[in-house]
Structures are given as structure tokens and as C-alpha cells.
Design a protein around this motif. Structure first.
Motif, short mmCIF file in Angstrom:
data_model
loop_
_atom_site.label_atom_id
_atom_site.label_comp_id
_atom_site.label_asym_id
_atom_site.label_seq_id
_atom_site.Cartn_x
_atom_site.Cartn_y
_atom_site.Cartn_z
N ALA A 105 47.83 41.77 38.04
CA ALA A 105 47.39 41.42 39.39
C ALA A 105 47.81 42.50 40.38
CB ALA A 105 47.98 40.07 39.80
N ILE A 106 48.98 43.06 40.20
CA ILE A 106 49.42 44.17 41.07
C ILE A 106 48.45 45.35 40.90
CG2 ILE A 106 51.25 45.87 41.53
CD1 ILE A 106 53.28 43.75 40.61
N GLN A 107 48.06 45.61 39.66
CA GLN A 107 47.14 46.73 39.41
C GLN A 107 45.77 46.47 40.05
OE1 GLN A 107 46.97 47.98 35.29
NE2 GLN A 107 45.11 49.18 35.62
N ALA A 108 45.27 45.25 39.91
CA ALA A 108 43.97 44.92 40.50
C ALA A 108 44.05 44.97 42.04
CB ALA A 108 43.52 43.54 40.03
N HIS A 140 33.41 45.18 51.82
CA HIS A 140 33.56 44.43 50.57
C HIS A 140 32.22 44.26 49.87
CE1 HIS A 140 37.46 42.96 52.40
NE2 HIS A 140 37.80 43.44 51.21
N SER A 141 32.30 44.23 48.57
CA SER A 141 31.14 43.94 47.74
C SER A 141 30.99 42.42 47.60
CB SER A 141 31.36 44.58 46.37
OG SER A 141 30.60 43.90 45.41
N ASP A 142 29.76 41.98 47.39
CA ASP A 142 29.55 40.55 47.13
C ASP A 142 29.41 40.27 45.64
OD1 ASP A 142 27.21 41.94 47.04
OD2 ASP A 142 26.01 40.48 48.16
N HIS A 143 29.72 41.26 44.80
CA HIS A 143 29.69 41.05 43.35
C HIS A 143 31.12 40.94 42.82
CE1 HIS A 143 25.43 42.67 42.27
NE2 HIS A 143 25.45 42.21 43.51
N ALA A 144 31.41 39.87 42.08
CA ALA A 144 32.78 39.59 41.63
C ALA A 144 33.34 40.67 40.70
CB ALA A 144 32.84 38.24 40.94
N GLY A 145 32.49 41.41 39.99
CA GLY A 145 32.98 42.39 39.04
C GLY A 145 33.34 43.74 39.65
N ASP A 146 33.13 43.89 40.95
CA ASP A 146 33.46 45.15 41.61
C ASP A 146 34.93 45.15 42.06
OD1 ASP A 146 30.82 45.91 41.31
OD2 ASP A 146 30.23 45.29 43.34
N ALA A 147 35.54 46.31 42.04
CA ALA A 147 36.95 46.41 42.49
C ALA A 147 37.07 46.01 43.96
CB ALA A 147 37.46 47.83 42.28
N LEU A 148 36.03 46.24 44.73
CA LEU A 148 36.07 45.93 46.17
C LEU A 148 35.40 44.59 46.45
CD1 LEU A 148 37.29 47.83 48.50
CD2 LEU A 148 37.08 48.86 46.25
N ALA A 149 35.40 43.69 45.47
CA ALA A 149 34.80 42.36 45.67
C ALA A 149 35.53 41.64 46.79
CB ALA A 149 34.87 41.56 44.38
N ALA A 192 38.41 35.35 38.52
CA ALA A 192 39.46 34.85 37.64
C ALA A 192 40.06 35.97 36.80
CB ALA A 192 38.89 33.76 36.74
N VAL A 193 39.22 36.96 36.46
CA VAL A 193 39.69 38.08 35.63
C VAL A 193 40.00 39.26 36.56
CG1 VAL A 193 39.12 39.60 33.71
CG2 VAL A 193 38.17 37.28 33.80
N PRO A 194 41.24 39.79 36.53
CA PRO A 194 41.54 40.93 37.39
C PRO A 194 40.66 42.13 37.07
CG PRO A 194 43.55 40.11 36.31
CD PRO A 194 42.38 39.41 35.67
N VAL A 195 40.13 42.77 38.09
CA VAL A 195 39.27 43.95 37.90
C VAL A 195 40.18 45.18 37.88
CG1 VAL A 195 37.41 45.35 38.87
CG2 VAL A 195 37.31 42.85 39.04
N LEU A 196 40.23 45.85 36.72
CA LEU A 196 41.13 47.00 36.55
C LEU A 196 40.37 48.32 36.43
CD1 LEU A 196 43.67 45.44 34.00
CD2 LEU A 196 43.77 45.43 36.49
N GLU A 197 39.04 48.24 36.42
CA GLU A 197 38.22 49.45 36.33
C GLU A 197 37.24 49.47 37.50
OE1 GLU A 197 38.65 51.78 34.17
OE2 GLU A 197 40.10 50.68 32.93
#
Ligand SMILES: [Zn+2]
Length: 217
Positions: free
Chosen positions: A152-155, A170-179, A184-189
Motif C-alpha cells: 500500500a505504501i508503494q501504491a 485523476h484517471s477514472d479507470h481503477a487500473g491506472d496509478a493515478l486512479a 482493491a488491488v494496489p496498483v504497482l505498475e
């Protein structure tokens, strides 16, 4: 052959930008921006707050004592997020805050509108003299709370550093780092949309100084 200038020269003098009004404003887009979520980014009255290269200072952590393991985990998570951005941008780590454009601090952000968050990025514009030359620069303070799981710190770091490197939106897509909302899943890439938005931003004109301040002491 001439030596290249040092990547992150020390600031010898700093003063606040003399501009008025809110720092982040809606852009006046002259070209259709379809890249990623670029149409959702804000700019500043002095131009897009991006740079060709960034100098980043990360708060040092202790290697000994009872809290050392947690401090080191925080540091590792921040470094991992920085490494991901380093694949996209020239980023130099510095040990002196006066060489930096981004300061990453290990602390919980204060409540904002009565709401807690694990990370925050705060933008200022400053006139800075380095190597005898004045220029207008962004200074971003990034607060990353230590009280989170390491992923979570990394995300959180990946997201807040995205703001720091100029993605003020901010992005409106959950899979983007700038969502806008962490899934639920931390975005690390960085997603292809994150990368396309950054590429678009880097092609925009950067900060411009209306009046060059006097270099006299
Ligand atoms: Zn954000």
C-alpha cells in the motif's frame, strides 16, 4: 569535450513565485487531448509543471533501533515506486533538499476537510537560483504515511509521485496509478494510459517566467 552540467545543482537563493491566484487551474486546451486521461489534468497559471529531469530527496530512515525495520520498509516501498517512474523519466536521487524539486516525507498527511488519507502531494512554484541562473521551478512536497502495508505504501507513493511529476489530475479507470479511487488491488505498475498521459504532458510547453528577477544580491 565539455563536461555536462551537474544534474541537480544546489539552490543558492529561493523566493516564492510572484503570481497570484490558485496554483492549479483548468487548462485552455488548444489541441484535442485524447492521450490517456490528459484532458483531466490541471495546469498552473505559469504553464505545465513538468520538467525534463527531476531531482528527488527522500527522507532518510534509521537502520538501528526498535522502529528501524518499519522505517526501512517504508523506504524500500518509496524506492520501488520511484524506480517505476524512473523507467519513464530521468529522475536523480539527491541527499540535500536544496538540490531537489520533490521532497518525499515519511509522515501521515494532516486531515483535509475532516478526511484522512495515506498520501498527499503539495505543489508550490518558486523562483530558484542554481549555478547563477534563475528559473521558475515546481517544488512538490509528498507526504507518505508509514502506517500502511508495504504494498500500500508503494501504491500510494506511485500515485502521489505521479502528481509530483506533473500529473495533477485523476484517471477514472481503477487500473491506472493515478486512479481517483484506489481499487482493491494496489496498483504497482504504470498502465499504458498512465504512460500515454505522461508522454502527452512532456510534450506540452513547460513553466515560463514572466519577468526574470534581478540577479543582484
Ligand atoms: Zn491523487
Amino acid at each position: 569535450m565539455e563536461l555536462p552540467p551537474p544534474a541537480c545543482p544546489l539552490a543558492s537563493e529561493v523566493r516564492p513565485w510572484s503570481g497570484q491566484g490558485p496554483l492549479l487551474i483548468e487548462p485552455v486546451l488548444t489541441t484535442a487531448s485524447s492521450a490517456g486521461y490528459s484532458s483531466r489534468l490541471k495546469t498552473t497559471p505559469a504553464g505545465w509543471p513538468h520538467r525534463k529531469q527531476w531531482c528527488v530527496w527522500v527522507e532518510p530512515v534509521t537502520t538501528q533501533g526498535p522502529g528501524a525495520i518499519w522505517q526501512q520498509r517504508w523506504h524500500q516501498a518509496v524506492q520501488a515506486a520511484l524506480g517505476t517512474w524512473q523507467d519513464q523519466l530521468p529522475i536523480h536521487l539527491v541527499t540535500e533538499p536544496l538540490r531537489a524539486h520533490v521532497l518525499v516525507e515519511r509522515r501521515r498527511p494532516p486531515l483535509l476537510n475532516n478526511r484522512a488519507s495515506n498520501g498527499r502531494a503539495l505543489l508550490q512554484l518558486r523562483e530558484v537560483r542554481r549555478d547563477q541562473r534563475w528559473s521558475l521551478e515546481p517544488l512538490v512536497t509528498v507526504l507518505i504515511s508509514p502506517g500502511q502495508a508495504q504494498t500500500a505504501i508503494q501504491a500510494t507513493s506511485l500515485h502521489e509521485l505521479g502528481h509530483a511529476f506533473g500529473l495533477w489530475g485523476h484517471s477514472d479507470h481503477a487500473g491506472d496509478a493515478l486512479a481517483v479511487k484506489a481499487g482493491a488491488v494496489p496498483v504497482l505498475e504504470l498502465s499504458p494510459r498512465d504512460q500515454a498521459t505522461l508522454k502527452w504532458l512532456q510534450e506540452q510547453p513547460g513553466l515560463t517566467q514572466a519577468d526574470q528577477p534581478s540577479t543582484q544580491p
